[in-house]
Design an enzyme around this catalytic site. Sequence first.
Site, PDB file in Angstrom:
ATOM      1  N   ASP A 282      21.982  -0.577  -6.829  1.00  0.00           N
ATOM      2  CA  ASP A 282      21.182  -0.510  -5.621  1.00  0.00           C
ATOM      3  C   ASP A 282      21.521  -1.714  -4.766  1.00  0.00           C
ATOM      4  O   ASP A 282      21.878  -2.875  -5.475  1.00  0.00           O
ATOM      5  CB  ASP A 282      19.669  -0.727  -5.847  1.00  0.00           C
TER       6      ASP A 282
ATOM      7  N   ASP B 130       0.975  -5.063   7.112  1.00  0.00           N
ATOM      8  CA  ASP B 130       2.175  -4.694   6.510  1.00  0.00           C
ATOM      9  C   ASP B 130       2.100  -5.890   5.390  1.00  0.00           C
ATOM     10  O   ASP B 130       2.270  -6.998   5.824  1.00  0.00           O
ATOM     11  CB  ASP B 130       3.398  -4.692   7.303  1.00  0.00           C
TER      12      ASP B 130
ATOM     13  N   GLU C 295       8.860  -8.387   4.122  1.00  0.00           N
ATOM     14  CA  GLU C 295       9.417  -8.016   5.282  1.00  0.00           C
ATOM     15  C   GLU C 295       8.438  -8.017   6.437  1.00  0.00           C
ATOM     16  O   GLU C 295       8.757  -8.786   7.539  1.00  0.00           O
ATOM     17  CB  GLU C 295      10.019  -6.550   5.442  1.00  0.00           C
TER      18      GLU C 295
ATOM     19  N   SER D 156       6.367   5.099   4.590  1.00  0.00           N
ATOM     20  CA  SER D 156       6.788   6.280   3.596  1.00  0.00           C
ATOM     21  C   SER D 156       8.140   6.754   3.785  1.00  0.00           C
ATOM     22  O   SER D 156       8.786   6.569   4.630  1.00  0.00           O
ATOM     23  CB  SER D 156       5.867   7.413   3.563  1.00  0.00           C
ATOM     24  N   ALA D 157       8.838   7.156   2.522  1.00  0.00           N
ATOM     25  CA  ALA D 157      10.144   7.648   2.443  1.00  0.00           C
ATOM     26  C   ALA D 157      10.426   8.834   3.564  1.00  0.00           C
ATOM     27  O   ALA D 157      11.616   8.797   4.050  1.00  0.00           O
ATOM     28  CB  ALA D 157      10.781   7.950   1.082  1.00  0.00           C
TER      29      ALA D 157
END
Lengths: 696, 86
Positions: free
Chosen positions: A324, A361, A365, A393-394
Site C-alpha cells: 500500500d 473530521d 488530514e 466512506s469508500a
Amino acid sequence: MTSNPSDLRQPRGSRNQRRHTPKANMSGIYRRAIRDAFVKLNPRVAIRNPVMFVVWIGTIVTALVTLDPNLFGTAQGENPRLFNGLITIILFFTVVFANFAEAVAEGRGKAQADSLRATKSDTVARKVLPDGTIQEVSSTTLRQGDTVKVIAGDLIPADGEVIQGVASVDEAAITGESAPVLKQPGTDIASSVTGGTRIISDELTLRVTSDPGKGFIDRMIALVEGAERSKTPNEIALTVLLAVLTLVFLIVIATLPPIATYVQAPVSIAALIALLVALIPTTIGGLLSAIGIAGMDRVAQFNVVATSGRAVEACGDVSTLILDKTGTITLGNRLADEFIPVNGHSLQEVAQVSLAASVFDETPEGKSIVRLAQQLGATVDFDRASAEGIEFSARTRMSGTDLPNDREVRKGAVDAIRGFVRSRSGAITPDLDQAYEKVSRLGGTPLAVCDGGDLYGVIYLKDIIKPGIRERFDQLRRMGVRTIMLTGDNRITASVIASEAGVDDFIAEATPEDKIDVIRAEQSKGKLVAMTGDGTNDAPALAQANVGVAMNSGTQAAKEAANMVDLDSDPTKLIDLVTIGKQLLITRGALTTFSIANDIAKYFAIIPTIFAAAGIGALNIMRLSTPQSAILSALIYNALIIPALIPLALRGVQFRPLTANQLLRRNIFIYGIGGVIAPFVAVKLIDIIISAVGLA
Amino acid sequence: MIRNLNSMLADVGETCSTGWDSGRRQQVPRYLFLLLCLNLVAAPAVYAATDGAFSKTQSYAIALLALTTVALAAYLFVVIFQPERF
C-alpha cells in the site's frame, strides 16, 4: 484497506526501535538447553533426525565394544578399550551438541511462551447477562458471544470486539510496546482487543470472540513454543538429501569389511563407525532444525508472529511484493500544504469552506486542513451543535458538514466532488483540472472542496515518501523481487510517487478488491506474492497471497486469514520479512555446502591411514601420525564444528542483496572452498595435539 | 478342570491381546523384540558360516549388528519416502 482514524494506524516504533519482543526471561536459556540436550537423547525424539539417529546408534555400538573390545572379533592394536572409549565419548558429544543447538534455538521461544503464559492468569470477568445485570464470573467460563464489561485497571478477560465505550489499552503484554492504544467500537482497526492486555482508562463493553484456550495469546504460546512446528518444504527436501547421503555411506561402510579383509587391512567395528560418522553430513544434520527455529525466532524478534516456519521460508522465495502506498511507502500523515482557489473564489473563501467541511473530521488530514485554514484567518461561523458531520466512506469518497442553513459543504476526491457539484446543478470550471494536475504532478493528493453546487478550490495534501525507501526497493530489485504499489490516488499522483519511491509498477485508483486480482495475476505467472492488510475486506487477498501479513490492529478476519501477524502494525516490515526469509534460505544453503565440503578433508584424514596396509598411504597428505590419531582428530573436529557453528546458525549468514546466481557463486567460494580447507587445518592441528598428549 | 483351563486360556489370550495393543502403542520396544527374535535365526547362520572362527557370543553380536544395519537402512528408506513423518 479500511478508512479509519489514522492516529491509530501509525507505525509504532522506528526501524531502530523494532526489536522489542515481549519481555522474556532469557537468563536460564543455556541451563535449560543443556538439560534439554540430554532429554532429546530419548530414542523417540532422536529418531526424528535421521543423521544424528545413526550417530546415536553408532555411539551405542562403540560403547558395547568399549565394554568388550572382542565383542565382534579379536581386537587389534594397543589398548583398544581406550580407543573405543574415546570414540564413544566423542560420538556421544556429537549427538549432545546437535541436541544442544536445537535446544538453544527453541529456548528463546520457550522463554517467550513462559512470559506470555504469565499474562494468561485467571481473572474475574464482569459478564453482562441478557437482562442487563452484571455477574462476576471466572474468565475461563467465558464463551464466544458473551458480553463483558471492563473498567480501568482490569485485565481484559478474553479476546473480543468493543461494542461500547472508548478507552486506552496497554498491550505491552503482547507487543512489548508500552504506549497505550485507543480502542473504540465501529472501526475495523481499533475495535478488537486481546485477552491478557490491560485497560488503563475509562471502560469498555466487549463481545467475546474466542472460546477459552483458543485466544490470540494461546495461539501465540503454541507458535513461539514450537508446539505446532512442522517441517517446511525446503527442510523436507534437505532431510531427504541427508537421508540419501547417510544411506549411501551406510551401505559403503557395511560392505567395506570384506574388501578390507581381502586387501589384508582389517578394520575394527569402532573404526568403521567412526568412518561412517565422519562421512555422513553431521554438521548440517545437527544444525538443520536449529536454523529453521532461529529463522522463526528472528521473525519473532521483529514482533511478528508467524503461523508456521513454512510462512517464514515462503518470505525468502517471494518474487512480488504488493505494498500500500499510505503508511508503507509514504509516511501516512498526509498534511494540508496549500489551498488553490478555482471558479473565481479567493484564497480566504476556500480556507473558510475547507474549515467548515473539516470541522468534524478527526483524521490527521482533516485536522491539518483545519490548522491551515485557521492560519489563513478562517473561523467557524456557524453553530457546531446544530451542524452535522458527514463521515468519509469508500463509496462516496468525500466527507464534510451539513450546516444549519441547509448548506452542504464537502471535500473529497476530485471526481466525487465534480459529481456532487453537478448533482447540485453547479458548474465545473477548467481551472479545477489545472489545479488537480498541478497537485498530482507534485506527488500530492488533490482534494476538491465545494459548498453545494459552488466549487471553491483544491486542497493540496502533501505526501512524504519514507526516507531510505528507494534504497530498499533497489535492494529488493537486485534480489529479483518486483514491487507493486497500490493506491487509491489518481494515476498522475500514483506515477509521481511510484517514480520517486522507485517501485517497479503501480496500480492507481485501486479498490481493496484489486489486490486479489493483482495477486492472482502474479501467481498465474509462477510468482510468489507477499502483501499486508488489516481490514476485513483484505482477508481474501491475505489468504490468497503466499505470504500475508496482517496488522495486529486489524480485524480478527484479517488476522485469521494471514499467515503472519505484525504486533507493531507496521506494514513496512514486509520488506524486513522478505530479507529474513532469504537469510534463512541462504544460511541453510551455506551450512549444507560447508558440511558436505567438510567430508572431503575427513575422507582424506581417515581412509589413507586405516588402509595404509593396502598401499594407499601416499594419500595421507596431512601426514597424520597414526590411524587412531587420524580417526580421533577427524571425529573431534566433526563434534566441535557443531557448537562452533551454533552462533552462525542462530544469527544467520550475513545478508547481502544479491541475485540467486551471485549468491550461489559466493556461497560456493566461501562455504565450499572454506569447508574444504578449514577441516584440513583443524584436523592436522588436533592430530598434533593428540600425538603430543599421547592419546593415540 | 476344563472350566479352569478355559479361564486360563482366556487370561493368556487377554494378556497377549493387551501386550500386542501395548506393543502397537510403543513401537520401539516391539521393534527391539522383533530384532532379537530375528537374531535367534541369524546368529546360528553366522556361527555356521564362519566355521567356528567366532565364538557363539561373537556370532550373536555380529548377527545383531548386521540386523541393526539392515534396520537402519530400512529406517533411512522410510525417511526418504515419507519424510513428513519425521
